[in-house]
Design an enzyme around this catalytic site. Sequence first.
Site, PDB file in Angstrom:
ATOM      1  N   ARG A 207      49.149  40.806  58.387  1.00  0.00           N
ATOM      2  CA  ARG A 207      50.468  40.829  57.758  1.00  0.00           C
ATOM      3  C   ARG A 207      51.556  41.221  58.762  1.00  0.00           C
ATOM      4  O   ARG A 207      52.674  40.699  58.713  1.00  0.00           O
ATOM      5  CB  ARG A 207      50.468  41.777  56.565  1.00  0.00           C
ATOM      6  CG  ARG A 207      51.726  41.701  55.722  1.00  0.00           C
ATOM      7  CD  ARG A 207      51.559  42.407  54.402  1.00  0.00           C
ATOM      8  NE  ARG A 207      51.361  43.846  54.560  1.00  0.00           N
ATOM      9  CZ  ARG A 207      51.178  44.678  53.533  1.00  0.00           C
ATOM     10  NH1 ARG A 207      51.143  44.213  52.289  1.00  0.00           N
ATOM     11  NH2 ARG A 207      50.995  45.973  53.751  1.00  0.00           N
ATOM     12  N   LYS A 309      57.083  42.629  55.463  1.00  0.00           N
ATOM     13  CA  LYS A 309      57.294  44.067  55.308  1.00  0.00           C
ATOM     14  C   LYS A 309      58.273  44.565  56.378  1.00  0.00           C
ATOM     15  O   LYS A 309      57.952  45.426  57.210  1.00  0.00           O
ATOM     16  CB  LYS A 309      55.960  44.808  55.394  1.00  0.00           C
ATOM     17  CG  LYS A 309      55.947  46.144  54.661  1.00  0.00           C
ATOM     18  CD  LYS A 309      54.538  46.687  54.567  1.00  0.00           C
ATOM     19  CE  LYS A 309      54.501  48.038  53.867  1.00  0.00           C
ATOM     20  NZ  LYS A 309      54.903  47.952  52.460  1.00  0.00           N
ATOM     21  N   GLU A 345      58.375  42.340  41.347  1.00  0.00           N
ATOM     22  CA  GLU A 345      57.583  43.493  41.752  1.00  0.00           C
ATOM     23  C   GLU A 345      58.391  44.771  41.651  1.00  0.00           C
ATOM     24  O   GLU A 345      59.594  44.757  41.413  1.00  0.00           O
ATOM     25  CB  GLU A 345      57.029  43.320  43.173  1.00  0.00           C
ATOM     26  CG  GLU A 345      58.051  43.251  44.268  1.00  0.00           C
ATOM     27  CD  GLU A 345      57.401  43.124  45.643  1.00  0.00           C
ATOM     28  OE1 GLU A 345      56.280  43.632  45.817  1.00  0.00           O
ATOM     29  OE2 GLU A 345      58.020  42.531  46.532  1.00  0.00           O
TER      30      GLU A 345
END
Length: 404
Positions: A207, A309, A345
């Site tokens: 990620r 992220k 989310e």
Amino acid sequence: MQCSKKEQNTRGCINGYSDCRAGVARYSSYLSCVSLSLSIFIYIFLSIIWCACSRHTHTPPPPTLSFSRRIESRMIQRTVSFPSLRKLLLRAGCSKSASSKIGTYNCFASQSSPLPSHNPSYRDDEYADVDWDSLGFGLMPTDYMYITKCCEGQNFGQGQLSRYGNIELSPSAGVLNYGQGLFEGTKAYRKENGGLLLFRPEENAIRMKTGAQRMCMASPSIDHFVDALKQTVLANKRWVPPPGKGSLYLRPLLLGTGPVLGLAPAPEYTFLIFASPVRNYFKEGSAPLNLYVEENFDRASSRGTGNVKTISNYAPVLMAQIQAKKRGFSDVLYLDSDTKKNLEEVSSCNIFIAKGKCISTPATNGTILSGITRKSVIEIARDHGYQVIHFLFFFASSYQVLYT
């Protein structure tokens, strides 16, 4: 016309005074010339003596250290390591310092160095002095952190374990001026037999690489990332809570630390990991959360960076989160930015909707972060016979919301 006697006397005094001033002026000029001549003579005399002495004695200029070498010296002094960690490394070698393309700025890629013989060592069963029963989710600095650097267009070299502490940044660092930074979050757990476990660290590495590509950053390889996590955990093993008392939270950071002024990728990047023992993120623990459905603020937009992220995704949610907590809610549940009808989310985690043997979760269509816990829940649910559906859906209050 004849002047009176008084006028003649006055005129004579004035003429005498003028003659006196002229004499003083001539004398002052004479003294100035003498003083200047004497100064020149003394200067020439001292110069001759200095030249004569310099033929016999010569003092070389003091040695100078470049910017990168000064950093290297400081880092070597602060470096600590553990011989038992070397066998964990899959690749050996180090990178050398290199110059960036911007001016004369020098960046430094971390290098290996001799290990001090006085490094502290801890027994496998030794714990830090912590009240594990009252542990929450907050920063508790541990002993060591991992750090390495690389320049633009190069690969990260093997890093070093240093004492936890502050780092130096240029005021013009890319991460400070343009938010060029990523972070990850994973945990290490202690087993009943004292062994340590990492939770799917390779997924965090993948990620981070994906996020680095989106943010135009250099990134460590998957093996390098996992090895750095292992080193950080073992160096701080006494801070891993006892079984059932929490975990050691690991925060890998990838930062654009090179200086930039115009909008551009940074010329240098820093990869570091620090750790902190934690328990549950939410004060409710495993109890259900009371979430506030946010309709005025967006977490992410289509074709943005919601699926990586990056550090720039998190500060914008603080206002909505603070307002929700003032109303007594645990956190904020965000809707899509286009229609304000579909669930996406929570501020810091993914969600599931559960009903019977079916669980549903928003599809990761570019605005939602693909969580590693989310992926694990999906895999475990399928192994236990649950049907897992990925789609956009309207919020239904009759469903039970699960967070991951």
